[in-house]
Design a protein around this motif. Structure first.
Motif, mmCIF file in Angstrom:
data_model
loop_
_atom_site.group_PDB
_atom_site.id
_atom_site.type_symbol
_atom_site.label_atom_id
_atom_site.label_comp_id
_atom_site.label_asym_id
_atom_site.label_seq_id
_atom_site.Cartn_x
_atom_site.Cartn_y
_atom_site.Cartn_z
ATOM 1 N N ASP A 121 0.842 -1.201 0.000
ATOM 2 C CA ASP A 121 0.000 0.000 0.000
ATOM 3 C C ASP A 121 0.883 1.258 0.000
ATOM 4 O O ASP A 121 0.526 2.268 -0.610
ATOM 5 N N HIS A 139 -7.087 3.944 6.701
ATOM 6 C CA HIS A 139 -6.437 5.040 5.963
ATOM 7 C C HIS A 139 -6.673 6.349 6.710
ATOM 8 O O HIS A 139 -7.625 6.479 7.481
ATOM 9 N N HIS A 188 -7.487 -2.342 8.655
ATOM 10 C CA HIS A 188 -6.641 -1.657 7.666
ATOM 11 C C HIS A 188 -7.242 -0.263 7.502
ATOM 12 O O HIS A 188 -8.260 -0.077 6.858
ATOM 13 N N ASN A 235 -1.532 5.576 5.234
ATOM 14 C CA ASN A 235 -2.105 4.474 6.004
ATOM 15 C C ASN A 235 -1.878 4.733 7.496
ATOM 16 O O ASN A 235 -1.183 5.670 7.863
HETATM 17 ZN ZN LIG Z 1 -5.206 0.515 1.676
#
Ligand SMILES: [Zn+2]
Length: 538
Positions: free
Chosen positions: A15, A208, A206, A242
């Motif tokens: 990512d 952001h 996960h 992230n």
């Molecule tokens: Zn991502």
């Protein structure tokens, strides 16, 4: 009391690769994977084998020793069997320990992006997980757009997570792909997933950072039961990045509300390497570390107000939320025009400079610093220049070399092919041990030419400055009085990894740059002789 383990999953190489301006080579990836592996991260996601030549080459070998090496890729395409899907075959053949499949979990995306039915998407998730497991690899599923998908169609989002778990995925990762979800929503939706039958011990988050809460959202998910966190080094990633593992890890380790209940693979001994890891990564990206980064920034444990500075030295706990040593950072008391005499004495003491409070040279130093700060110098951002000024005023800087003068020319002309070009050339005249040295260099600009000429031939000191590197160069125009003056701040480093900052101020940008360059070189020579730079060893 036994503490539950929070697993750390790094996606810097996958990512993080989406960050504007970042493009890792295979060599970069090998170096970063080793940094993460040595530090002790549980899972290192390396990229998407089959999607581009770099990632395919990277996955030709296993790149970690302790950490699980994870390949990322799509679930099998609808309409073909798992064994006939070339993308899936690439993932299975890669030298990874685990595969993290990205799966759609928002029915809108299933329809628009995949163009298949909701049921076909569930079958793809199941069959992909089964194929990975059959190939002897750990399977994980990133449920893309999970939180937005849940809001649009909770039953379908839950069905996707359930399908992954029931098929045998070790981790079902809930992704806030658009990054707009708020902590209370994260808590609520994670609780709903657990209630639907996927245990927290199999769930990951996960997040952001689009609302600046990727770290907060990750912690909210942990509170709600999730036991794996995905993030990146220094929070790099698409758009706003992230979740920042460099912020999350010390929070989990050092903050009682987490450390009393949870443990990670990073113990307090390893945590001391955190600042170095963060800076080494920036170094590899060829960018300056963020001074204000939590825990690891140069300003994270800095203070400049006079009263705070003296109280801080008496009892640091009153002004610091954790000790700087616990994350490998150090305390910084900055000299500034707000500082009193005690502040100066302490600032000097921390650099190994002892001076009596009644020494008249101390009063002279204070008045020079105040006068210079009034004319535009900023010593709080340039501690190497401050240290040199202090040592000079107190009388202990050797005269390594003398500068007779310099000249810089900028010429704009047409070359032989009729192309317009701008050429910068600098001439520097030095004197070392009574011997005159003249150096000429061409550069990308006048300051670059001057730097190249100055460092081209330093006589007997030349090999000592071979590893001197200018990392950052900042120019600021200050409007002091009737005319604009220029302040130049230079950040330097050398093979030891230590960084130092120097400053120059002048009505002329070349002259300001020259002062900062000279300070950097002299500081480097002092540092080589252990005559300066003791602060870094604290
Ligand atoms: Zn991502």
């Amino acid at each position: 009391m036994t503490r539950e383990k929070i697993y750390l999953f790094d996606t810097t190489l996958r990512d993080g690769q989406q960050t504007p301006g970042i493009d890792f080579s295979v060599e970069d990836k090998i170096a970063i994977a080793a940094m993460l592996d040595n530090f002790g991260i549980d899972y290192v996601e390396g990229g998407y084998p089959g999607a581009n030549p770099t990632d395919t080459a990277f996955f030709a070998k296993k790149r970690t020793e302790k950490a699980a090496f994870v390949a990322f890729g799509m679930t099998k395409r609808a309409g073909i069997s798992a064994s006939n899907d070339p993308g899936l075959a690439e993932l299975l053949q890669s030298k990874s320990d685990a595969i993290c499949f990205v799966a759609k979990s928002w029915d809108y995306h299933v329809k628009v992006a995949l163009g298949c039915t909701n049921e076909e998407n569930l079958a793809s998730i199941r069959e992909s997980v089964e194929a990975a497991t059959a190939a002897g690899k750990m399977a994980m599923v990133d449920c893309e757009h999970f939180f937005d998908g849940y809001k649009a169609n909770p039953d379908y989002a839950l069905a996707c997570a359930k399908a992954a778990y029931d098929a045998g995925a070790r981790w079902v990762v809930l992704c806030d792909t658009n990054g707009g979800t708020q902590p209370p929503e994260i808590r609520e939706i994670v609780a709903a997933v657990i209630a639907a039958g996927v245990p927290g011990s199999s769930l990951g988050i996960h997040a952001h950072n689009d609302t600046g809460q990727a770290v907060a959202n990750s912690l909210a998910a942990v509170e709600a039961g999730v036991r794996q966190i995905q993030g990146t080094l220094n929070g790099i990633g698409e758009r706003c990045g992230n979740a920042n593992l460099v912020t999350l890890i010390p929070t989990l380790c050092l903050k009682e509300s987490y450390s009393s209940r949870f443990e990670t693979s990073i113990d307090t001994e390893k945590l001391v390497d955190l600042t170095r890891l963060s800076h080494a990564f920036d170094e590899l990206l060829n960018r300056s570390p963020d001074h204000q980064a939590p825990y690891v920034g140069a300003s994270a444990f800095a203070t400049k107000a006079g009263i705070h500075a003296s109280a801080l030295l008496k009892d640091p706990r009153t002004y610091e939320h954790v000790t700087p040593e616990s994350v490998g950072n150090f305390r910084k008391v900055m000299v500034s025009d707000q500082g009193g005499k005690a502040n100066f004495i302490n600032a000097l003491k921390r650099r190994g400079i002892e001076v009596d409070k009644n020494d008249p040279r101390l009063d002279k130093l204070i008045s020079i610093v105040k006068e210079r700060e009034a004319s535009g110098y900023a010593y709080e951002g340039a501690d190497a220049s401050f240290e040199l000024l202090a040592r000079r005023t107190l009388g202990s800087v050797p005269e390594f070399f003398g500068i007779e003068g310099f000249r810089v020319m900028v010429e704009r002309r047409f070359d032989a092919n009729g192309q317009l070009k701008t050429v910068s050339e600098a001439v520097v005249k030095l004197e070392i041990d009574g011997q005159r040295i003249m150096s000429v260099a061409e550069g990308d600009g006048p300051v670059n030419a001057l730097d190249l000429a100055l460092r081209k031939d330093l006589g007997k000191y030349q090999n000592e400055i071979d590893d001197l590197e200018l990392v950052d160069f900042k120019v600021r125009i200050l409007n002091g009085g009737t005319e604009a003056i220029t302040r130049v701040l230079i950040e330097s480093t050398d093979a030891t990894g230590v960084r130092w900052w120097t400053v120059g101020v002048s009505e002329n940008i070349i002259d300001a740059s020259f002062q900062a360059l000279m300070d950097s070189i002299v500081y480097k020579l002092m540092k080589n002789r252990s005559l300066a730079g003791k602060i870094a060893a604290e």
